[in-house]
Design an enzyme around this catalytic site. Structure first.
Site, PDB file in Angstrom:
ATOM      1  N   ASP A   1      -6.901   4.266  -4.870  1.00 52.89           N
ATOM      2  CA  ASP A   1      -7.710   4.078  -3.469  1.00 52.89           C
ATOM      3  C   ASP A   1      -8.434   5.509  -3.261  1.00 52.89           C
ATOM      4  OD1 ASP A   1      -7.994   2.125  -0.956  1.00 52.89           O
ATOM      5  OD2 ASP A   1      -7.578   4.007   0.030  1.00 52.89           O
TER       6      ASP A   1
ATOM      7  N   LYS B   1       0.924  -1.275   0.088  1.00 52.38           N
ATOM      8  CA  LYS B   1       0.078  -0.051   0.059  1.00 52.38           C
ATOM      9  C   LYS B   1       0.879   1.306   0.043  1.00 52.38           C
ATOM     10  CE  LYS B   1      -4.345   1.100  -0.007  1.00 52.38           C
ATOM     11  NZ  LYS B   1      -5.413   0.330  -0.453  1.00 52.38           N
TER      12      LYS B   1
HETATM   13  P1  NDP Z   1     -12.905   7.818  -3.426  1.00 52.84           P
HETATM   14  O1  NDP Z   1     -11.844   8.705  -3.096  1.00 52.84           O
HETATM   15  O2  NDP Z   1     -13.206   7.412  -4.528  1.00 52.84           O
HETATM   16  O3  NDP Z   1     -14.167   8.116  -2.432  1.00 52.84           O
HETATM   17  C1  NDP Z   1     -14.092   8.042  -1.251  1.00 52.84           C
HETATM   18  C2  NDP Z   1     -15.048   9.064  -0.777  1.00 52.84           C
HETATM   19  O4  NDP Z   1     -15.540   9.071   0.448  1.00 52.84           O
HETATM   20  C3  NDP Z   1     -14.165  10.328  -0.648  1.00 52.84           C
HETATM   21  O5  NDP Z   1     -14.715  11.366  -1.572  1.00 52.84           O
HETATM   22  C4  NDP Z   1     -14.107  10.562   0.988  1.00 52.84           C
HETATM   23  O6  NDP Z   1     -14.184  11.967   1.310  1.00 52.84           O
HETATM   24  C5  NDP Z   1     -15.195  10.236   1.265  1.00 52.84           C
HETATM   25  N1  NDP Z   1     -15.197   9.869   2.706  1.00 52.84           N
HETATM   26  C6  NDP Z   1     -14.195   9.976   3.275  1.00 52.84           C
HETATM   27  N2  NDP Z   1     -13.966   9.799   4.908  1.00 52.84           N
HETATM   28  C7  NDP Z   1     -15.506   9.985   4.823  1.00 52.84           C
HETATM   29  C8  NDP Z   1     -16.340   9.665   5.945  1.00 52.84           C
HETATM   30  N3  NDP Z   1     -16.081   9.737   7.122  1.00 52.84           N
HETATM   31  N4  NDP Z   1     -17.745   9.939   5.859  1.00 52.84           N
HETATM   32  C9  NDP Z   1     -18.180   9.970   4.682  1.00 52.84           C
HETATM   33  N5  NDP Z   1     -17.415   9.988   3.462  1.00 52.84           N
HETATM   34  C10 NDP Z   1     -16.268  10.002   3.672  1.00 52.84           C
HETATM   35  O7  NDP Z   1     -12.265   6.373  -2.541  1.00 52.84           O
HETATM   36  P2  NDP Z   1     -12.894   5.039  -2.851  1.00 52.84           P
HETATM   37  O8  NDP Z   1     -14.169   5.009  -3.265  1.00 52.84           O
HETATM   38  O9  NDP Z   1     -11.948   4.375  -3.791  1.00 52.84           O
HETATM   39  O10 NDP Z   1     -12.642   4.400  -1.600  1.00 52.84           O
HETATM   40  C11 NDP Z   1     -13.456   4.194  -0.528  1.00 52.84           C
HETATM   41  C12 NDP Z   1     -13.109   3.173   0.475  1.00 52.84           C
HETATM   42  O11 NDP Z   1     -13.036   1.779  -0.374  1.00 52.84           O
HETATM   43  C13 NDP Z   1     -11.817   3.134   1.167  1.00 52.84           C
HETATM   44  O12 NDP Z   1     -11.907   2.472   2.446  1.00 52.84           O
HETATM   45  C14 NDP Z   1     -10.782   2.554   0.289  1.00 52.84           C
HETATM   46  O13 NDP Z   1      -9.740   1.907   1.103  1.00 52.84           O
HETATM   47  C15 NDP Z   1     -11.721   1.161  -0.048  1.00 52.84           C
HETATM   48  N6  NDP Z   1     -11.500   0.290  -1.068  1.00 52.84           N
HETATM   49  C16 NDP Z   1     -11.235   0.948  -2.245  1.00 52.84           C
HETATM   50  C17 NDP Z   1     -10.947   0.261  -3.687  1.00 52.84           C
HETATM   51  C18 NDP Z   1     -10.785   0.622  -4.828  1.00 52.84           C
HETATM   52  O14 NDP Z   1     -10.349  -0.027  -5.708  1.00 52.84           O
HETATM   53  N7  NDP Z   1     -10.874   2.294  -5.044  1.00 52.84           N
HETATM   54  C19 NDP Z   1     -10.856  -1.199  -3.520  1.00 52.84           C
HETATM   55  C20 NDP Z   1     -11.146  -1.763  -2.197  1.00 52.84           C
HETATM   56  C21 NDP Z   1     -11.528  -0.985  -1.155  1.00 52.84           C
HETATM   57  P3  NDP Z   1     -12.698  12.722   2.088  1.00 52.84           P
HETATM   58  O15 NDP Z   1     -11.785  12.629   1.100  1.00 52.84           O
HETATM   59  O16 NDP Z   1     -13.148  14.156   2.499  1.00 52.84           O
HETATM   60  O17 NDP Z   1     -12.469  11.881   3.149  1.00 52.84           O
HETATM   61  O1  2IT Z   2      -8.046  -1.617  -1.075  1.00 50.51           O
HETATM   62  C1  2IT Z   2      -8.033  -2.195  -2.215  1.00 50.51           C
HETATM   63  O2  2IT Z   2      -7.972  -3.238  -2.290  1.00 50.51           O
HETATM   64  C2  2IT Z   2      -7.657  -1.240  -3.147  1.00 50.51           C
HETATM   65  N1  2IT Z   2      -7.607   0.145  -3.177  1.00 50.51           N
HETATM   66  C3  2IT Z   2      -7.319  -1.635  -4.577  1.00 50.51           C
HETATM   67  C4  2IT Z   2      -6.025  -2.160  -4.702  1.00 50.51           C
HETATM   68  C5  2IT Z   2      -5.465  -2.825  -6.201  1.00 50.51           C
HETATM   69  O3  2IT Z   2      -4.376  -3.026  -6.387  1.00 50.51           O
HETATM   70  O4  2IT Z   2      -6.428  -2.843  -7.135  1.00 50.51           O
END
Ligand code: NDP
Ligand code: 2IT
Length: 444
Positions: free
Chosen positions: A164, A124
């Site tokens: 992420d 990460k």
């Molecule tokens: P994005 O950046 O696309 O979206 C996350 C959004 O959620 C941001 O706009 C963020 O705003 C908001 N957010 C953060 N904290 C909070 C909160 N406390 N309450 C409400 N909204 C909040 O990120 P992702 O959708 O990619 O990631 C979301 C989650 O999914 C994370 O935990 C990530 O680790 C996980 N994830 C992502 C993957 C991927 O492929 N993208 C894969 C697996 C897991 P702000 O910036 O202000 O905090």
């Molecule tokens: O938390 C996660 O699994 C991710 N943000 C995606 C990682 C990846 O290598 O696609």
């Protein structure tokens, strides 16, 4: 292994790394019994070796804003464990990023990637850079500066980062462009790439789709499905968007999304153009969901989280520790039967205890959000073959992988009374593959 002793030692070595210690404790508690029944793990000191990253690169990221003022952020890449494949895991750009958060994410990633059935190790990285309010060219300059250092330790067979929080298609594009210029080659050093330059169809949707496929499997064990279900989603980013699309397609009704400013309650359901609008919200770099309420006439609850609404299924897709014990009690009291984590570690340990006591369906992120990294793995396969699969092909593989992860959780997590502890199941299944690989390969 004595969990308390190991945790005490770790707390001493890494004081204040709250999220990292939380993630480690959960895995250790799940695997303790199995571990102690297999002395070969203890004599190879698998636990002591698996809880520490192989290495951590930290670097400064200087960049100039549009006015010419110079800023310096911190950059990190944590290569945690590569026993079963190249380091693999996302990059997070968010002001809250620190070593503890990246170590928790990298640690979780080891077991998640192991569950996907694909050969990927855990890693990460990221930065405390805040994308909020930044222009496109500022984000580009930051990404270019970040890649100047990152390039030294990544490679298609070594370490393959992805997105992420705060890192989506745009950022991956800027990062990839800089790598290509520096290395003078087109190789799969990142996933989540654009479709015209080495990306995979369905990767943008994959984490959310995978979360819903997993929840669908859980619901099946109770002879039900998404049709007619009321679904509360948190977050409004990549994962929340993909989940909203798939829930709607399967006949469920999404009634909430949330941001740091509060949550939206749309009793008419968040579907069609309203889901498309989530992409605009995310791309605006303003980090707010309130404009949704202004545009579509829905309720906005400032400073609150969506777990107080009545729903059948909850999909936390925002960030770590966003759902606490009281939120969990409210969900259960309101009749929620299934919680499928889309984010990484969104539920606190107290919340998980509430779900387990109430015997509702609960899946940890490392199982139910693995569809994102699994599809990254499929992107790597396509890059290696220099071929592109159709959306149907990728989606079918993703779906099969999520079913396989569900089966692994049931195999290792079913209690005597038939209740499936998906936390225990995911941790044991994920751990076994990596631990056995470490045993096979000797001490290094
Ligand atoms: P994005 O950046 O696309 O979206 C996350 C959004 O959620 C941001 O706009 C963020 O705003 C908001 N957010 C953060 N904290 C909070 C909160 N406390 N309450 C409400 N909204 C909040 O990120 P992702 O959708 O990619 O990631 C979301 C989650 O999914 C994370 O935990 C990530 O680790 C996980 N994830 C992502 C993957 C991927 O492929 N993208 C894969 C697996 C897991 P702000 O910036 O202000 O905090
Ligand atoms: O938390 C996660 O699994 C991710 N943000 C995606 C990682 C990846 O290598 O696609």
């Amino acid at each position: 292994m004595k969990v308390e002793q190991i945790m005490k030692d770790l707390e001493k070595k890494h004081p204040g790394e709250v999220e990292y210690l939380q993630a480690v404790r959960e895995v250790l508690e799940s695997v303790e019994e199995l571990y102690n029944k297999n002395p070969q793990f203890e004599s190879a000191k698998i636990i002591e070796r698996i809880v520490e990253p192989d290495r951590i690169l930290t670097f400064k990221v200087p960049w100039a804003d549009d006015k010419g003022d110079i800023h310096v952020n911190l950059g990190y890449r944590i290569q945690f464990n590569n026993a079963i494949g190249p380091y693999k895991g996302g990059l997070r750009f968010h002001p809250s990023v620190n070593l503890s958060i990246l170590k928790f994410l990298g640690f979780e990633q080891i077991f998640k990637n192991s569950l996907t059935t694909l050969p990927m190790g855990g890693g990460k990285g990221g930065s405390d850079f805040d994308p909020k309010g930044k222009s496109n060219s500022e984000v580009m300059r930051f990404c270019q500066s970040f890649m100047l250092e990152l390039k030294n330790i990544i490679g298609p067979e070594t370490d393959v980062p992805a997105g992420d929080i705060g890192v989506g298609g745009r950022e991956i594009g800027f990062l990839y462009g800089m790598y290509r210029k520096l290395a003078r080659e087109n190789t799969g050093i990142l996933t989540g790439k654009g479709i015209g330059w080495g990306g995979s169809l369905v990767r943008p949707e994959a984490t959310g789709y995978g979360d819903v496929y997993f929840a669908q499997e859980m619901l099946k064990t109770r002879n039900t499905d998404f049709k007619g279900k009321i679904v509360a989603i948190s977050g409004f980013g990549n994962v929340a968007w993909g989940a909203a699309l798939k829930v709607t397609e399967l006949g469920g009704k999404v009634v909430t999304i949330s941001g740091p400013d509060g949550y939206i309650y749309d009793k008419n359901g968040i579907s069609g153009e309203k889901i498309d609008y989530m992409l605009d919200l995310r791309a605006s770099n303003n980090d707010v969901v309130k404009p949704y309420a202004d545009k579509f006439g829905a309720e906005f609850h400032a400073g609150k989280r969506p777990w107080e609404v009545k729903c059948d299924v909850a999909l936390p897709c925002a960030t770590q520790n966003e759902l606490n014990g009281d939120d969990a009690k409210a969900l259960v009291a309101n009749g929620c039967i299934c919680v499928g984590e889309g984010a990484n570690m969104p539920s606190t340990p107290e919340a998980i205890e509430v779900f387990h006591k109430a015997k509702i369906l609960f899946s940890p992120g490392k199982a139910s959000n693995a569809g994102g990294v699994a599809t990254s793995g499929l992107e790597m396969s396509q890059n290696s073959m220099k071929l592109s699969w159709s959306a149907e092909e990728v989606d079918k593989r993703l779906h099969d992988i999520m079913i396989s992860i569900h089966n692994q959780c049931v195999l290792h997590g079913k209690d005597k009374d038939g209740f499936v502890d998906y936390v225990k199941g995911a941790n044991i299944a994920g751990f076994l593959k990596v631990a056995n690989a470490m045993l096979d390969q000797g001490l290094y």
